[in-house]
Structures are given as structure tokens and as C-alpha cells.
Design an enzyme around this catalytic site. Structure first.
Site, PDB file in Angstrom:
ATOM      1  N   HIS A  42      -1.955   6.340  12.407  1.00 46.61           N
ATOM      2  CA  HIS A  42      -1.226   5.326  12.067  1.00 46.61           C
ATOM      3  C   HIS A  42      -1.033   4.334  13.057  1.00 46.61           C
ATOM      4  CE1 HIS A  42       2.975   4.031  10.474  1.00 46.61           C
ATOM      5  NE2 HIS A  42       3.045   3.730  11.727  1.00 46.61           N
ATOM      6  N   GLU A  43      -1.061   4.404  14.362  1.00 40.55           N
ATOM      7  CA  GLU A  43      -0.841   3.506  15.357  1.00 40.55           C
ATOM      8  C   GLU A  43      -2.135   2.693  15.393  1.00 40.55           C
ATOM      9  OE1 GLU A  43       1.707   3.187  16.239  1.00 40.55           O
ATOM     10  OE2 GLU A  43       2.761   5.049  15.949  1.00 40.55           O
TER      11      GLU A  43
ATOM     12  N   HIS B 219      -2.315   0.048  12.853  1.00 41.67           N
ATOM     13  CA  HIS B 219      -1.635  -1.290  13.339  1.00 41.67           C
ATOM     14  C   HIS B 219      -2.721  -2.284  13.837  1.00 41.67           C
ATOM     15  CE1 HIS B 219       2.369  -0.565  11.987  1.00 41.67           C
ATOM     16  NE2 HIS B 219       2.548   0.288  12.728  1.00 41.67           N
TER      17      HIS B 219
ATOM     18  N   GLU C 192       3.306  -1.855   7.760  1.00 44.40           N
ATOM     19  CA  GLU C 192       3.762  -0.379   7.900  1.00 44.40           C
ATOM     20  C   GLU C 192       2.944   0.714   6.938  1.00 44.40           C
ATOM     21  OE1 GLU C 192       5.407   2.271  10.507  1.00 44.40           O
ATOM     22  OE2 GLU C 192       5.366   0.227  10.543  1.00 44.40           O
TER      23      GLU C 192
ATOM     24  N   HIS D 122      10.045  -0.131   7.586  1.00 45.64           N
ATOM     25  CA  HIS D 122       9.783   1.386   7.320  1.00 45.64           C
ATOM     26  C   HIS D 122      10.179   1.861   5.891  1.00 45.64           C
ATOM     27  CE1 HIS D 122       9.855   0.347  11.546  1.00 45.64           C
ATOM     28  NE2 HIS D 122       8.723   1.165  11.616  1.00 45.64           N
TER      29      HIS D 122
END
Length: 755
Positions: A366-367, A370, A390, A454
């Protein structure tokens, strides 16, 4: 604009959590929005292989750098070719190339030397045929480069915004810079400030604030912190890339550009100390062993690197062969993780009691994703584009899990299920039915852009699940799902690998910083057409999955014929009208027939109506399109052949200046004009509410067509009907246009009169 720092989580109160911004992992949920209708289980999955030519070519860092350099050297000519103004310049951000040689060059823009936020665009070059995707369609122009608000005034406003966001220790990262803001609406001169500090949950804050340089109005306030052999706590026993150093080993991955993993030792700045070990056997699966978190973190970084490399030929987060780095053991009792573009690094807290680290595989993916978004589409981290940003990280987090398929963490459509933030075994997010977290939305609505990113990510996550697996009840890798649809109709899945390939191509090729949900539908359909063919079963499944979350419509099976509006053509004037049709029956060819065409017109086998009308009058025309399977569709419209007079000479409209006129002259006609005189007007202008538009008859009578109506919408493309029966036909008729407000400019492109 680049995204810098988003935490994985954001807290409100100690109840259900959901993945969050600042590149952070989550935010706590408070309200449910269940708005989807159960659908019957979908049929078996659609299976297809992507078209080889549309797959991304694998570029070495040197080759990519050469393409970027070449595109930059040609940027001035490119800017002229696509019609940019003299004050605009293009700056190359990225170049990707398809296997068939098609290139997609992503640019940022400057105006009079100022960065343009929201001015990004992508030029697609297929064998010399260029098409363009822009973040903002408005003409780039500001009336003055002199700011009424000082830099100090902008800094004060930015710090006030930071305080409203409950950031402590606020301080300006750099002094405000002048920019042109084009993120929404018409471009304006603005100040961009970045205020640093600490958010309520301990996550670093880099709040980007954009302030109108003329009025002082806040245009944007968005976080740039984005919140997302050894034995790990979550990944189990895995192979790690390490590097010998004397008699010890370092957690430095030689196979992935030397990615480093550090122990912050509960600090909140710097890099801490590099993980080292004396025997190259790392961790023991228990959080009490500091190396255990390092194993999870290092493996997550390696798995994400490998996924993007193996699936899409992407060489690192920025596709430049450069590694990010990771930091474990951040802060004390820090229940979050985040990506920070400013340091090009991932950071992970140890959770409650420093014993529940947020280092699961899907968190790492996920990170890092980004970072991929920041390097490609740069989706703004606010409004609908923020939700898509997101969701993109959630989508690739799931894709990496399925790609690795670890025995200790098999692929699923749950986000953060391993870290168990709530302590009750529940995940942070549910992609099959996002509203199960208590706050995320299942489907799109007009209010979606006003909620936390989110939660506004929910519909896109839902879309991705439906596209991958289909609707209805099913079990995947031991996890039960039951995904509803907004329209109550079933969706057939295409498999997660194909669904992720479509999203990746849409993200890197067609999305821009301002893409919203409707734009994401267009981007993914374009990607599906490239990879699997337009109107293929896979393409239709993409449309079905969007309709299932209330974005757009499903595509009808069989022949689809686009509506044809009623036509007015001039006698003796050449006609060219293309009928737009397609069939979902592939492969199948189309044939076109037309009845009732005005004398002098005919239709070609490809559906192009041409000719020169010879007889006045109105007829009903029926177009019938049939494919080679026998399926057909028909549309009927009227076609009027009349005396039509037009002027297509461009006339520039001065900003907030005197009126301009465009004439047409009629001769050889008897009598007066009609009580239903038709006036078609095509004006290119970026703020139609500035304009008055009048028709002036031969005897001087003025007919008002438009009086500063339409607000901030672009352009006038409209037909007006007036009673001009008091006017003689013969003489000079004029279209008179005046711009009565500053900033936006435009021109008369064409107008025509049917008296």
C-alpha cells in the site's frame, strides 16, 4: 502536483478503522453507508490474454532517461504543436513505451516561469498520431502575475489551516512560492505553502496549502504524508536480500538497487541504524525480537518491487532503477505506517504497546504504491481524486498479496487483516463490501468528494473486487465474500491479474492529477480497449463493474448505434456526417443503410453520409446498422435542407473589452426572415458567464441570445431560435459578442444563420 507523505491510518475514536492518507494506513470509521443491492452470483470468470503490443516495454534506467531527455529537448515544438500559449512550457515527468512502440509522455507545465498545479497532461504518440489527456481543459491564462496577497500573508493563512487540521508544532517547510492553480475550474495566480508538524496520532504532517493570490481564499489543504533467510511476524519464513559487510550482514538488498532497512529505535527522525546480523538468519517471528519487524518490512519492499517489475516491467517506484528505503520501529506506541515522497521512504510504527507492528505485506505494498501514484498520475489527495489515490494503494496491496501467495499470508480482498488493529480479528477495509467498516461507501454519489479519502476510496475498491471476482457469494483462498451491486445486476469477474493490469495502465497512461470517478471509468475503458480490445468481453466487464457502483451505464449487447441529432444543412453546401456504431459481437463487421436521405446525399459502407443537398425541405431519415451475425439497431432523426449562411472566420474576443462582430451577408432572397429563425453559435471561451451574445439584424434590431448566463462552464456550443419575422432577409446580419469580466478570453469559432 507531487504527493509526499500519507499515513496508513488516521484516528477518530477507538472503533473500526479504515486505511488513511498522509500515505498512512488508516482512519477510524464512524458511520455506515450501505447503498448497494444484493446481486445474484456471477457466472464463471472471463479469461483473456492482453494484446501483446499494448503491454509496457521493459526499459532500462538508461533507456528511460534517454527517452525523457529526448522528449524534453522537443518540448518547445511539442507545446506549439498541441496549441499551448507563448507563456507555457512543458516539463517532462515520465515516458513509458508500449511493446508496439507507442509512447505516453507525461508533462508538468509552467506559465510565465511559474509551476502550474493541475496543469499536467499526457501525450499519446502512436506512429505519429497524437492524442492528448489533460488534467484541466481550461485555457491557461491569468490576468496578472502580481499578487495582492504577500508571501507572509499566505504563510499566515497556511499556518492557520494547519492549526485547524489539529497539527502541532507547525512551521513553514519552505517559504511560500507563487504558482498557477489549475486544480479546479479556471486557472488563478496562487501561493503554495507546505507547513510541517505532527498530526494528532503522531504521524508527521506536511500540509500543502494553496491560497488565491488575489483574494486570499483557500483553494486546497491536502496532506502530503501518505498513510500505507528470515522469519517475520506476518510473512513467516522467507528469503531476504542481504549484503555481507566484514564479519556481519546488512539488511541491504543487492537485487533491488540496494534497498536499505533501518531500525529507528523508537525515534521519529533520521534513519536510525541499519539492521545487521552476524549469521544472516534474521528474526524469530516474535515482536520482542527487533529484527522480526525488519524481516516483514524488507520482504514487503522486495515483494512490491518484484511485483511491479515482473508484471509491468517497472524498474522501481519511479521506474528509474532507484530504491526507496524503509524505517521500522518508529515512535512509541505509534499505530500507523506512512509513505513520504520527500524522503522517498516507508516508515512503520510498532502499534499498541510497541508489540503490534504495522508491517504486514499489504501495508508495505500500500505505502510503496503511493509512491507509484506520485510518480505517475499524481492524483490530488483531496476530493474524488484523493479517494482514487487511496484506492490505488489498496488495489495493488491486494494484487501483491495474490502475486506472492505466501502460506502465512495468502491473497485476499481484505486490507490490514494481519495487523488486527481493533484487536478483534477484523480487517481495516473490505473490498467486496466497503461499508462493512462502518464508514466507507459501496457506491458513488454526488457527495463522495466531500468525505475523507479513506472512505471515498470505497467505491473504487468495490469496483476492483467486482471486476476481479464478480458479484455474489463466493470463497477465495478460504475467505468468504458476498459482494452486492448498486443496480442489482450481476458482474462477471476477469481475475485479479487482468483487473490490476487494466488499473495500472489506466493509472500510468490515462489518469491525471484531477481524475475523478467518471474520469477513472473512461481511463479504465481506454486501458481495457488497448489490452483486450474495445467491446471485448473483458471491456464489457469493466463497464459492468462501474455500473455496479453507480458510475456510468452498462453497455448493451449486440449492435449499439449512437444517437444522431436532428440536422440542418444548407442547400448547395457539402455535407459530411459520420454515423457512430459498434457491436459487442466480436469478431463481426458492420453494414450501414439509410432511408429518407435528402436528395443529393448518400451513405458509405463505413457509415459516412456525404454529398450536396439539392432540394429544400425536411425528411425523416432512418439509419440501420447490422452486424455480420444479423444483430441490428436503428435510429430516426429529421433532416432539414434550408438556406443556411455561415461564417467560420475566427474572431478573437478581447478580455473585458469592446464588442466584436462576425457578419454574414444574404443576397437574392425575397421577403422577411422566419418567426423561427435558427442561430447556431460556437464560441471557444473558458468562462461563458463573462459573455453577452446578440444577433443584429439588417435593420439594426438587436436580439439577445446569451446574457452572461452559464456561470463558469466552458464555451458556447448552442442553437438559439428567435422570431426575426420583422427583418428583411437580404442584408448583413451580425453576431455581436462582448466579454464583460476579466481573466478569461476566447474567440468566435463559427456561427450560422437559418432565417
Amino acid at each position: 502536483m507531487p504527493l509526499r507523505h500519507r499515513p496508513f491510518l488516521r484516528r477518530r475514536r477507538a472503533t473500526a478503522l479504515a486505511l488513511a492518507s498522509i500515505g498512512s494506513l488508516f482512519t477510524l470509521a464512524v458511520t455506515g453507508h450501505a447503498d448497494a443491492t444484493p446481486a445474484a452470483p456471477s457466472p464463471a470468470k472471463i479469461t483473456a490474454k492482453p494484446r501483446a503490443g499494448a503491454l509496457p516495454a521493459s526499459l532500462t534506467p538508461a533507456r528511460r532517461a534517454a527517452l525523457v531527455k529526448g522528449a524534453q529537448s522537443a518540448a518547445a515544438n511539442t507545446a506549439r504543436h498541441i496549441g499551448l500559449g507563448a507563456k507555457e512550457k512543458l516539463l517532462v515527468k515520465d515516458v513509458i513505451r508500449d511493446a508496439d512502440g507507442t509512447t505516453h509522455t507525461r508533462y508538468e507545465r509552467t506559465y510565465a516561469g511559474l509551476p502550474v498545479l493541475g496543469g499536467d497532461l499526457v501525450i499519446h504518440d502512436k506512429s505519429g498520431r497524437l492524442t492528448l489527456t489533460k488534467a484541466n481543459r481550461a485555457a491557461l491564462s491569468v490576468p496578472s502575475l502580481r499578487s495582492k496577497i504577500t508571501a507572509a500573508g499566505a504563510a499566515d493563512r497556511a499556518e492557520a489551516a494547519s492549526k485547524r487540521a489539529k497539527v502541532t508544532g507547525s512551521q513553514m517547510g519552505k517559504k511560500p512560492r507563487l504558482v498557477v492553480w489549475a486544480g479546479t475550474g479556471k486557472p488563478v495566480l496562487a501561493w503554495e505553502s507546505v507547513v510541517k508538524g505532527v498530526q494528532r496520532d503522531g504521524t508527521p504532517s506536511e500540509l500543502q496549502v494553496v491560497t488565491d493570490a488575489r483574494t486570499g481564499k483557500q483553494l486546497l489543504a491536502a496532506q502530503k504524508v501518505e498513510t500505507g533467510t528470515g522469519t517475520g511476524q506476518y510473512v513467516g519464513t522467507v528469503q531476504l536480500g542481504t549484503t555481507p559487510s566484514g564479519s556481519t550482514y546488512q539488511l541491504v538488498d543487492p537485487d533491488r538497487a540496494g534497498h536499505k532497512t533501518y531500525d529507528l529505535n523508537q525515534g521519529t527522525s533520521g534513519t536510525g541504524t541499519l539492521f545487521t546480523d552476524d549469521n544472516d538468519a534474521w528474526g524469530d517471528g516474535l515482536p520482542s525480537n527487533r529484527q522480526t519487524a525488519g524481516v516483514d518490512v524488507a520482504f514487503g519492499a522486495a515483494a512490491t518491487w518484484d511485483y511491479y517489475k515482473d508484471m509491468y516491467g517497472r524498474n522501481g517506484i519511479r521506474n528509474d532503477g532507484v530504491a526507496a528505503y524503509s524505517r521500522a520501529h518508529y515512535g512509541n506506541n505509534y499505530v500507523n505506517a506512512f509513505w513520504q515522497d520527500s524522503c522517498f521512504c516507508m516508515t512503520y510504527g510498532d502499534g499498541s504497546g510497541n508489540s503490534h507492528p504495522l508491517t504486514a505485506l499489504d501495508v508495505a505494498a500500500h505505502e510503496m504504491s503511493h509512491g507509484v501514484t506520485a510518480a505517475t498520475a499524481g492524483l490530488n489527495y483531496s476530493g474524488e481524486s484523493g479517494g482514487l489515490n487511496e484506492a490505488t494503494s489498496d488495489i495493488f496491496a491486494a494484487a501483491v498479496e495474490f502475486y506472492e501467495n505466501l502460506p502465512a499470508d495468502p491473497g485476499d480482498y481484505l486490507v490490514g487483516e494481519k495487523i488486527d488493529i481493533n484487536g478483534d480479528g477484523t480487517p481495516l477495509r473490505y473490498m467486496d463490501k466497503p461499508s462493512k467498516d462502518g464508514a466507507s461507501r459501496d457506491s458513488w454519489s454526488s457527495t463522495l468528494g466531500g468525505i475523507d479519502v479513506h472512505y471515498s476510496s470505497g467505491p473504487a475498491n468495490h469496483f476492483f473486487y467486482l471486476l476481479s471476482e464478480g458479484s455474489g457469494a463466493k470463497t477465495v483462498n478460504g475467505v468468504s465474500y458476498d459482494s452486492p451491486t448498486y443496480d442489482g445486476q450481476s458482474v462477471t469477474g476477469i481475475g485479479i491479474q487482468n483487473a490490476a493490469a487494466i488499473w495500472y495502465r489506466a493509472l500510468t497512461t490515462y489518469m491525471t492529477s484531477t481524475t475523478n470517478y467518471a474520469g477513472a471509468r473512461t481511463a479504465t475503458l481506454s486501458a481495457a480497449a488497448d489490452l483486450y480490445g474495445a467491446y471485448s468481453p473483458t471491456y464489457l466487464a469493466v463497464a459492468d463493474a462501474w455500473a455496479a457502483i453507480n458510475v456510468g451505464n452498462r453497455i448493451a449487447l449486440g449492435v449499439n448505434l449512437a444517437p444522431v441529432g436532428d440536422q440542418i444543412s444548407g442547400i448547395g453546401q457539402a455535407v459530411s456526417l459520420q454515423v457512430d456504431a459498434y457491436t459487442t459481437n466480436t469478431p463481426a463487421s458492420l453494414t450501414y443503410e439509410a432511408t429518407g436521405l435528402p436528395d443529393g446525399l448518400s451513405i458509405s459502407p463505413s457509415g459516412l453520409i456525404t454529398g450536396t443537398p439539392t432540394t429544400l425541405g425536411t425528411s425523416d431519415v432512418t439509419i440501420t446498422v447490422t452486424d455480420s451475425t444479423g444483430a441490428s439497431a436503428s435510429k430516426t432523426f429529421s433532416w432539414r435542407i434550408a438556406y443556411v449562411y455561415a461564417n467560420a472566420t475566427r474572431v478573437d474576443i478581447p478580455d473585458n473589452g469592446p464588442a466584436v462582430e462576425s457578419p454574414v451577408t444574404i443576397t437574392g432572397r425575397d421577403g422577411n426572415a422566419s418567426a423561427t429563425t435558427s442561430v447556431y453559435v460556437n464560441i471557444v471561451h473558458t468562462y461563458r458567464g463573462d459573455l453577452t451574445v446578440d444577433l443584429v439584424g439588417p435593420n439594426g434590431t438587436v436580439y439577445s441570445l446569451l446574457n452572461r448566463s452559464g456561470g463558469s462552464a466552458d464555451n458556447v456550443d448552442q442553437t438559439f431560435t428567435i422570431d426575426a419575422s420583422a427583418q428583411p432577409l437580404n442584408g448583413t446580419w451580425k453576431l455581436r459578442v462582448q466579454d464583460k469580466a476579466s481573466i478569461d478570453v476566447g474567440y468566435i469559432a463559427r456561427w450560422q444563420l437559418t432565417p
